[in-house]
Design an enzyme around this catalytic site. Structure first.
Site, PDB file in Angstrom:
ATOM      1  N   ASN A 108      -1.846  -7.577   4.171  1.00  0.00           N
ATOM      2  CA  ASN A 108      -1.304  -8.630   3.321  1.00  0.00           C
ATOM      3  C   ASN A 108       0.058  -8.071   2.525  1.00  0.00           C
ATOM      4  OD1 ASN A 108      -0.917 -10.479   1.202  1.00  0.00           O
ATOM      5  ND2 ASN A 108      -2.681 -10.011  -0.043  1.00  0.00           N
ATOM      6  N   TRP A 109       1.265  -8.627   3.183  1.00  0.00           N
ATOM      7  CA  TRP A 109       2.319  -8.230   2.460  1.00  0.00           C
ATOM      8  C   TRP A 109       2.628  -8.541   1.360  1.00  0.00           C
ATOM      9  CZ3 TRP A 109       5.753  -8.168   7.800  1.00  0.00           C
ATOM     10  CH2 TRP A 109       5.588  -6.938   8.538  1.00  0.00           C
ATOM     11  N   LYS A 110       2.125  -9.660   0.786  1.00  0.00           N
ATOM     12  CA  LYS A 110       2.246 -10.544  -0.463  1.00  0.00           C
ATOM     13  C   LYS A 110       4.062 -10.942  -0.343  1.00  0.00           C
ATOM     14  CE  LYS A 110      -1.125  -7.777  -2.434  1.00  0.00           C
ATOM     15  NZ  LYS A 110      -1.837  -7.279  -3.720  1.00  0.00           N
TER      16      LYS A 110
ATOM     17  N   HIS B 233      -7.267 -15.426  -2.449  1.00  0.00           N
ATOM     18  CA  HIS B 233      -6.796 -14.429  -2.853  1.00  0.00           C
ATOM     19  C   HIS B 233      -6.795 -14.410  -4.508  1.00  0.00           C
ATOM     20  CE1 HIS B 233      -4.453 -10.485  -4.154  1.00  0.00           C
ATOM     21  NE2 HIS B 233      -4.712 -10.329  -2.594  1.00  0.00           N
TER      22      HIS B 233
ATOM     23  N   GLU C  89      -4.645 -13.364  -6.402  1.00  0.00           N
ATOM     24  CA  GLU C  89      -3.429 -13.600  -7.196  1.00  0.00           C
ATOM     25  C   GLU C  89      -3.051 -14.925  -6.987  1.00  0.00           C
ATOM     26  OE1 GLU C  89      -1.178 -10.523  -4.900  1.00  0.00           O
ATOM     27  OE2 GLU C  89      -2.090  -8.875  -5.867  1.00  0.00           O
TER      28      GLU C  89
ATOM     29  N   GLU D 106     -12.983  -8.397  -2.330  1.00  0.00           N
ATOM     30  CA  GLU D 106     -11.954  -7.630  -2.855  1.00  0.00           C
ATOM     31  C   GLU D 106     -11.998  -7.719  -4.406  1.00  0.00           C
ATOM     32  OE1 GLU D 106      -8.207  -7.532  -0.452  1.00  0.00           O
ATOM     33  OE2 GLU D 106      -7.838  -9.207  -2.042  1.00  0.00           O
TER      34      GLU D 106
ATOM     35  N   GLY E 220      -4.619  -3.101  -6.170  1.00  0.00           N
ATOM     36  CA  GLY E 220      -3.371  -2.634  -6.674  1.00  0.00           C
ATOM     37  C   GLY E 220      -3.516  -1.491  -7.662  1.00  0.00           C
TER      38      GLY E 220
ATOM     39  N   SER F 166      -6.906  -1.101  -3.021  1.00  0.00           N
ATOM     40  CA  SER F 166      -6.602   0.296  -2.988  1.00  0.00           C
ATOM     41  C   SER F 166      -6.981   1.049  -1.617  1.00  0.00           C
ATOM     42  CB  SER F 166      -7.214   0.960  -4.211  1.00  0.00           C
ATOM     43  OG  SER F 166      -6.416   0.201  -5.348  1.00  0.00           O
TER      44      SER F 166
ATOM     45  N   GLY G 155      -3.267  -4.368   0.820  1.00  0.00           N
ATOM     46  CA  GLY G 155      -1.853  -4.836   0.205  1.00  0.00           C
ATOM     47  C   GLY G 155      -0.912  -3.488   0.306  1.00  0.00           C
ATOM     48  N   GLY G 156      -1.037  -2.926  -0.794  1.00  0.00           N
ATOM     49  CA  GLY G 156       0.096  -1.774  -1.080  1.00  0.00           C
ATOM     50  C   GLY G 156       0.216  -1.055   0.453  1.00  0.00           C
TER      51      GLY G 156
HETATM   52  C1  PEP Z   1      -4.701  -7.089  -1.909  1.00  0.00           C
HETATM   53  O1  PEP Z   1      -4.084  -7.645  -2.353  1.00  0.00           O
HETATM   54  O2  PEP Z   1      -5.439  -7.826  -0.798  1.00  0.00           O
HETATM   55  C2  PEP Z   1      -5.012  -5.760  -1.717  1.00  0.00           C
HETATM   56  C3  PEP Z   1      -6.305  -5.371  -1.293  1.00  0.00           C
HETATM   57  O3  PEP Z   1      -4.276  -4.883  -2.303  1.00  0.00           O
HETATM   58  P1  PEP Z   1      -4.069  -3.087  -2.471  1.00  0.00           P
HETATM   59  O4  PEP Z   1      -4.608  -2.833  -1.194  1.00  0.00           O
HETATM   60  O5  PEP Z   1      -2.781  -2.829  -2.873  1.00  0.00           O
HETATM   61  O6  PEP Z   1      -5.267  -2.855  -3.590  1.00  0.00           O
END
Ligand code: PEP
Length: 264
Positions: free
Chosen positions: A12-14, A104, A106, A176, A182, A222, A243-244
């Site tokens: 997920n590149w956001k 999600h 966010e 999640e 994050g 994470s 994500g990250g």
């Molecule tokens: C996400 O935003 O879906 C996510 C899992 O982020 P991260 O891996 O950065 O925790």
């Protein structure tokens, strides 16, 4: 794990990478995976770029016959009309999207996306022939109160309640926990397993064993190459929403290579 549940690593590149950066990333990722003799039949890899990059990714994937898949991070609940700024599920399907992330945390936080809207997004994605990646998970507060499983299972129940068996079988669920997104605070493998198992039990109760055994349940929060192996060893964890770490091509390719089920 059922042989039919091929693990999925979804990045997920956001709101990161323009279309040129996205193109370069996809090329580099596929080179890295090719050099590592990556077996796409044992793990599916998907990227979720911004809307503005989807066409570039589609052209590249089709021209070079790449085996990665891609999708979108959100979708409109309506099919067309006077909805400034929205993008319909049919538009995404025409761009070759396989997946759409729905719900999600966010989106739930920064946009008015409540359960009713999320149900409508799931329906829109399914109607257009794509698969929703439904995100659920408790905040730190629910975990502190010890109601994390009840809360997250309730989110799954609320969204899936009126789906048919066929529709439910197309879902991918991403556990999640909001406190893990994050933050660098990854859930323990047992925590991820407990949630995934609870979701599968819920699906079994509502839709029967066939649906419950076929739906892939991802963990997100994470994930890195340092924790992916232990998480994927869990019986009901079928991959990751990342994500990250999905913004670092070497790291994402490492995670993909680690995401195979030993039982196959
Ligand atoms: C996400 O935003 O879906 C996510 C899992 O982020 P991260 O891996 O950065 O925790």
């Amino acid at each position: 794990m059922e042989a039919t549940r091929i693990p999925l690593v979804a990045g997920n590149w956001k709101m990161n990478f323009d279309h040129l950066e996205a193109t370069y990333f996809v090329q580099k990722l596929t080179w890295l995976l090719r050099d590592a003799h990556f077996d796409y039949t044992r793990c599916e890899v998907a990227l979720m770029p911004s809307f503005t990059s989807l066409r570039s990714v589609q052209v590249l994937v089709e021209a070079d016959k790449l085996r990665i898949r891609y999708g979108a991070q959100s979708v409109s609940v309506t099919t067309q009309g006077a909805f400034t700024g929205d993008v319909s599920a049919d538009m995404l399907a025409r761009l070759g999207c396989s997946y759409v992330i729905v719900g999600h945390s966010e989106r739930r936080k920064y946009h008015p996306e409540d359960d009713a809207n999320i149900v409508d997004q799931v329906r829109a994605v399914l109607a257009a022939g794509m698969r929703p990646i439904l995100c659920v998970g408790e905040s730190f507060e629910e975990r502190r109160q010890g109601i994390e499983l009840e809360f997250a299972v309730g989110q799954v129940r609320d969204v899936t309640r009126d789906l048919s068996d066929t529709q439910a079988s197309q879902l991918i669920i991403a556990y999640e926990p909001v406190w893990a997104i994050g933050t660098g605070m990854v859930a323990t493998p047992q925590t991820a397993q407990d949630a995934a198992q609870a979701f599968r039990d819920e699906l079994r109760e509502s839709f029967g064993a066939q649906v419950a055994d076929s739906v892939r349940i991802l963990y997100g929060g994470s994930v890195t190459s340092g924790n992916a192996s232990q998480l994927i060893e869990q019986k009901d964890v079928d991959g990751f929403l990342i994500g990250g770490a999905s913004l670092d091509v070497e790291e994402l390719s490492r995670i993909a290579r680690l995401t195979v089920k030993k039982t196959r």
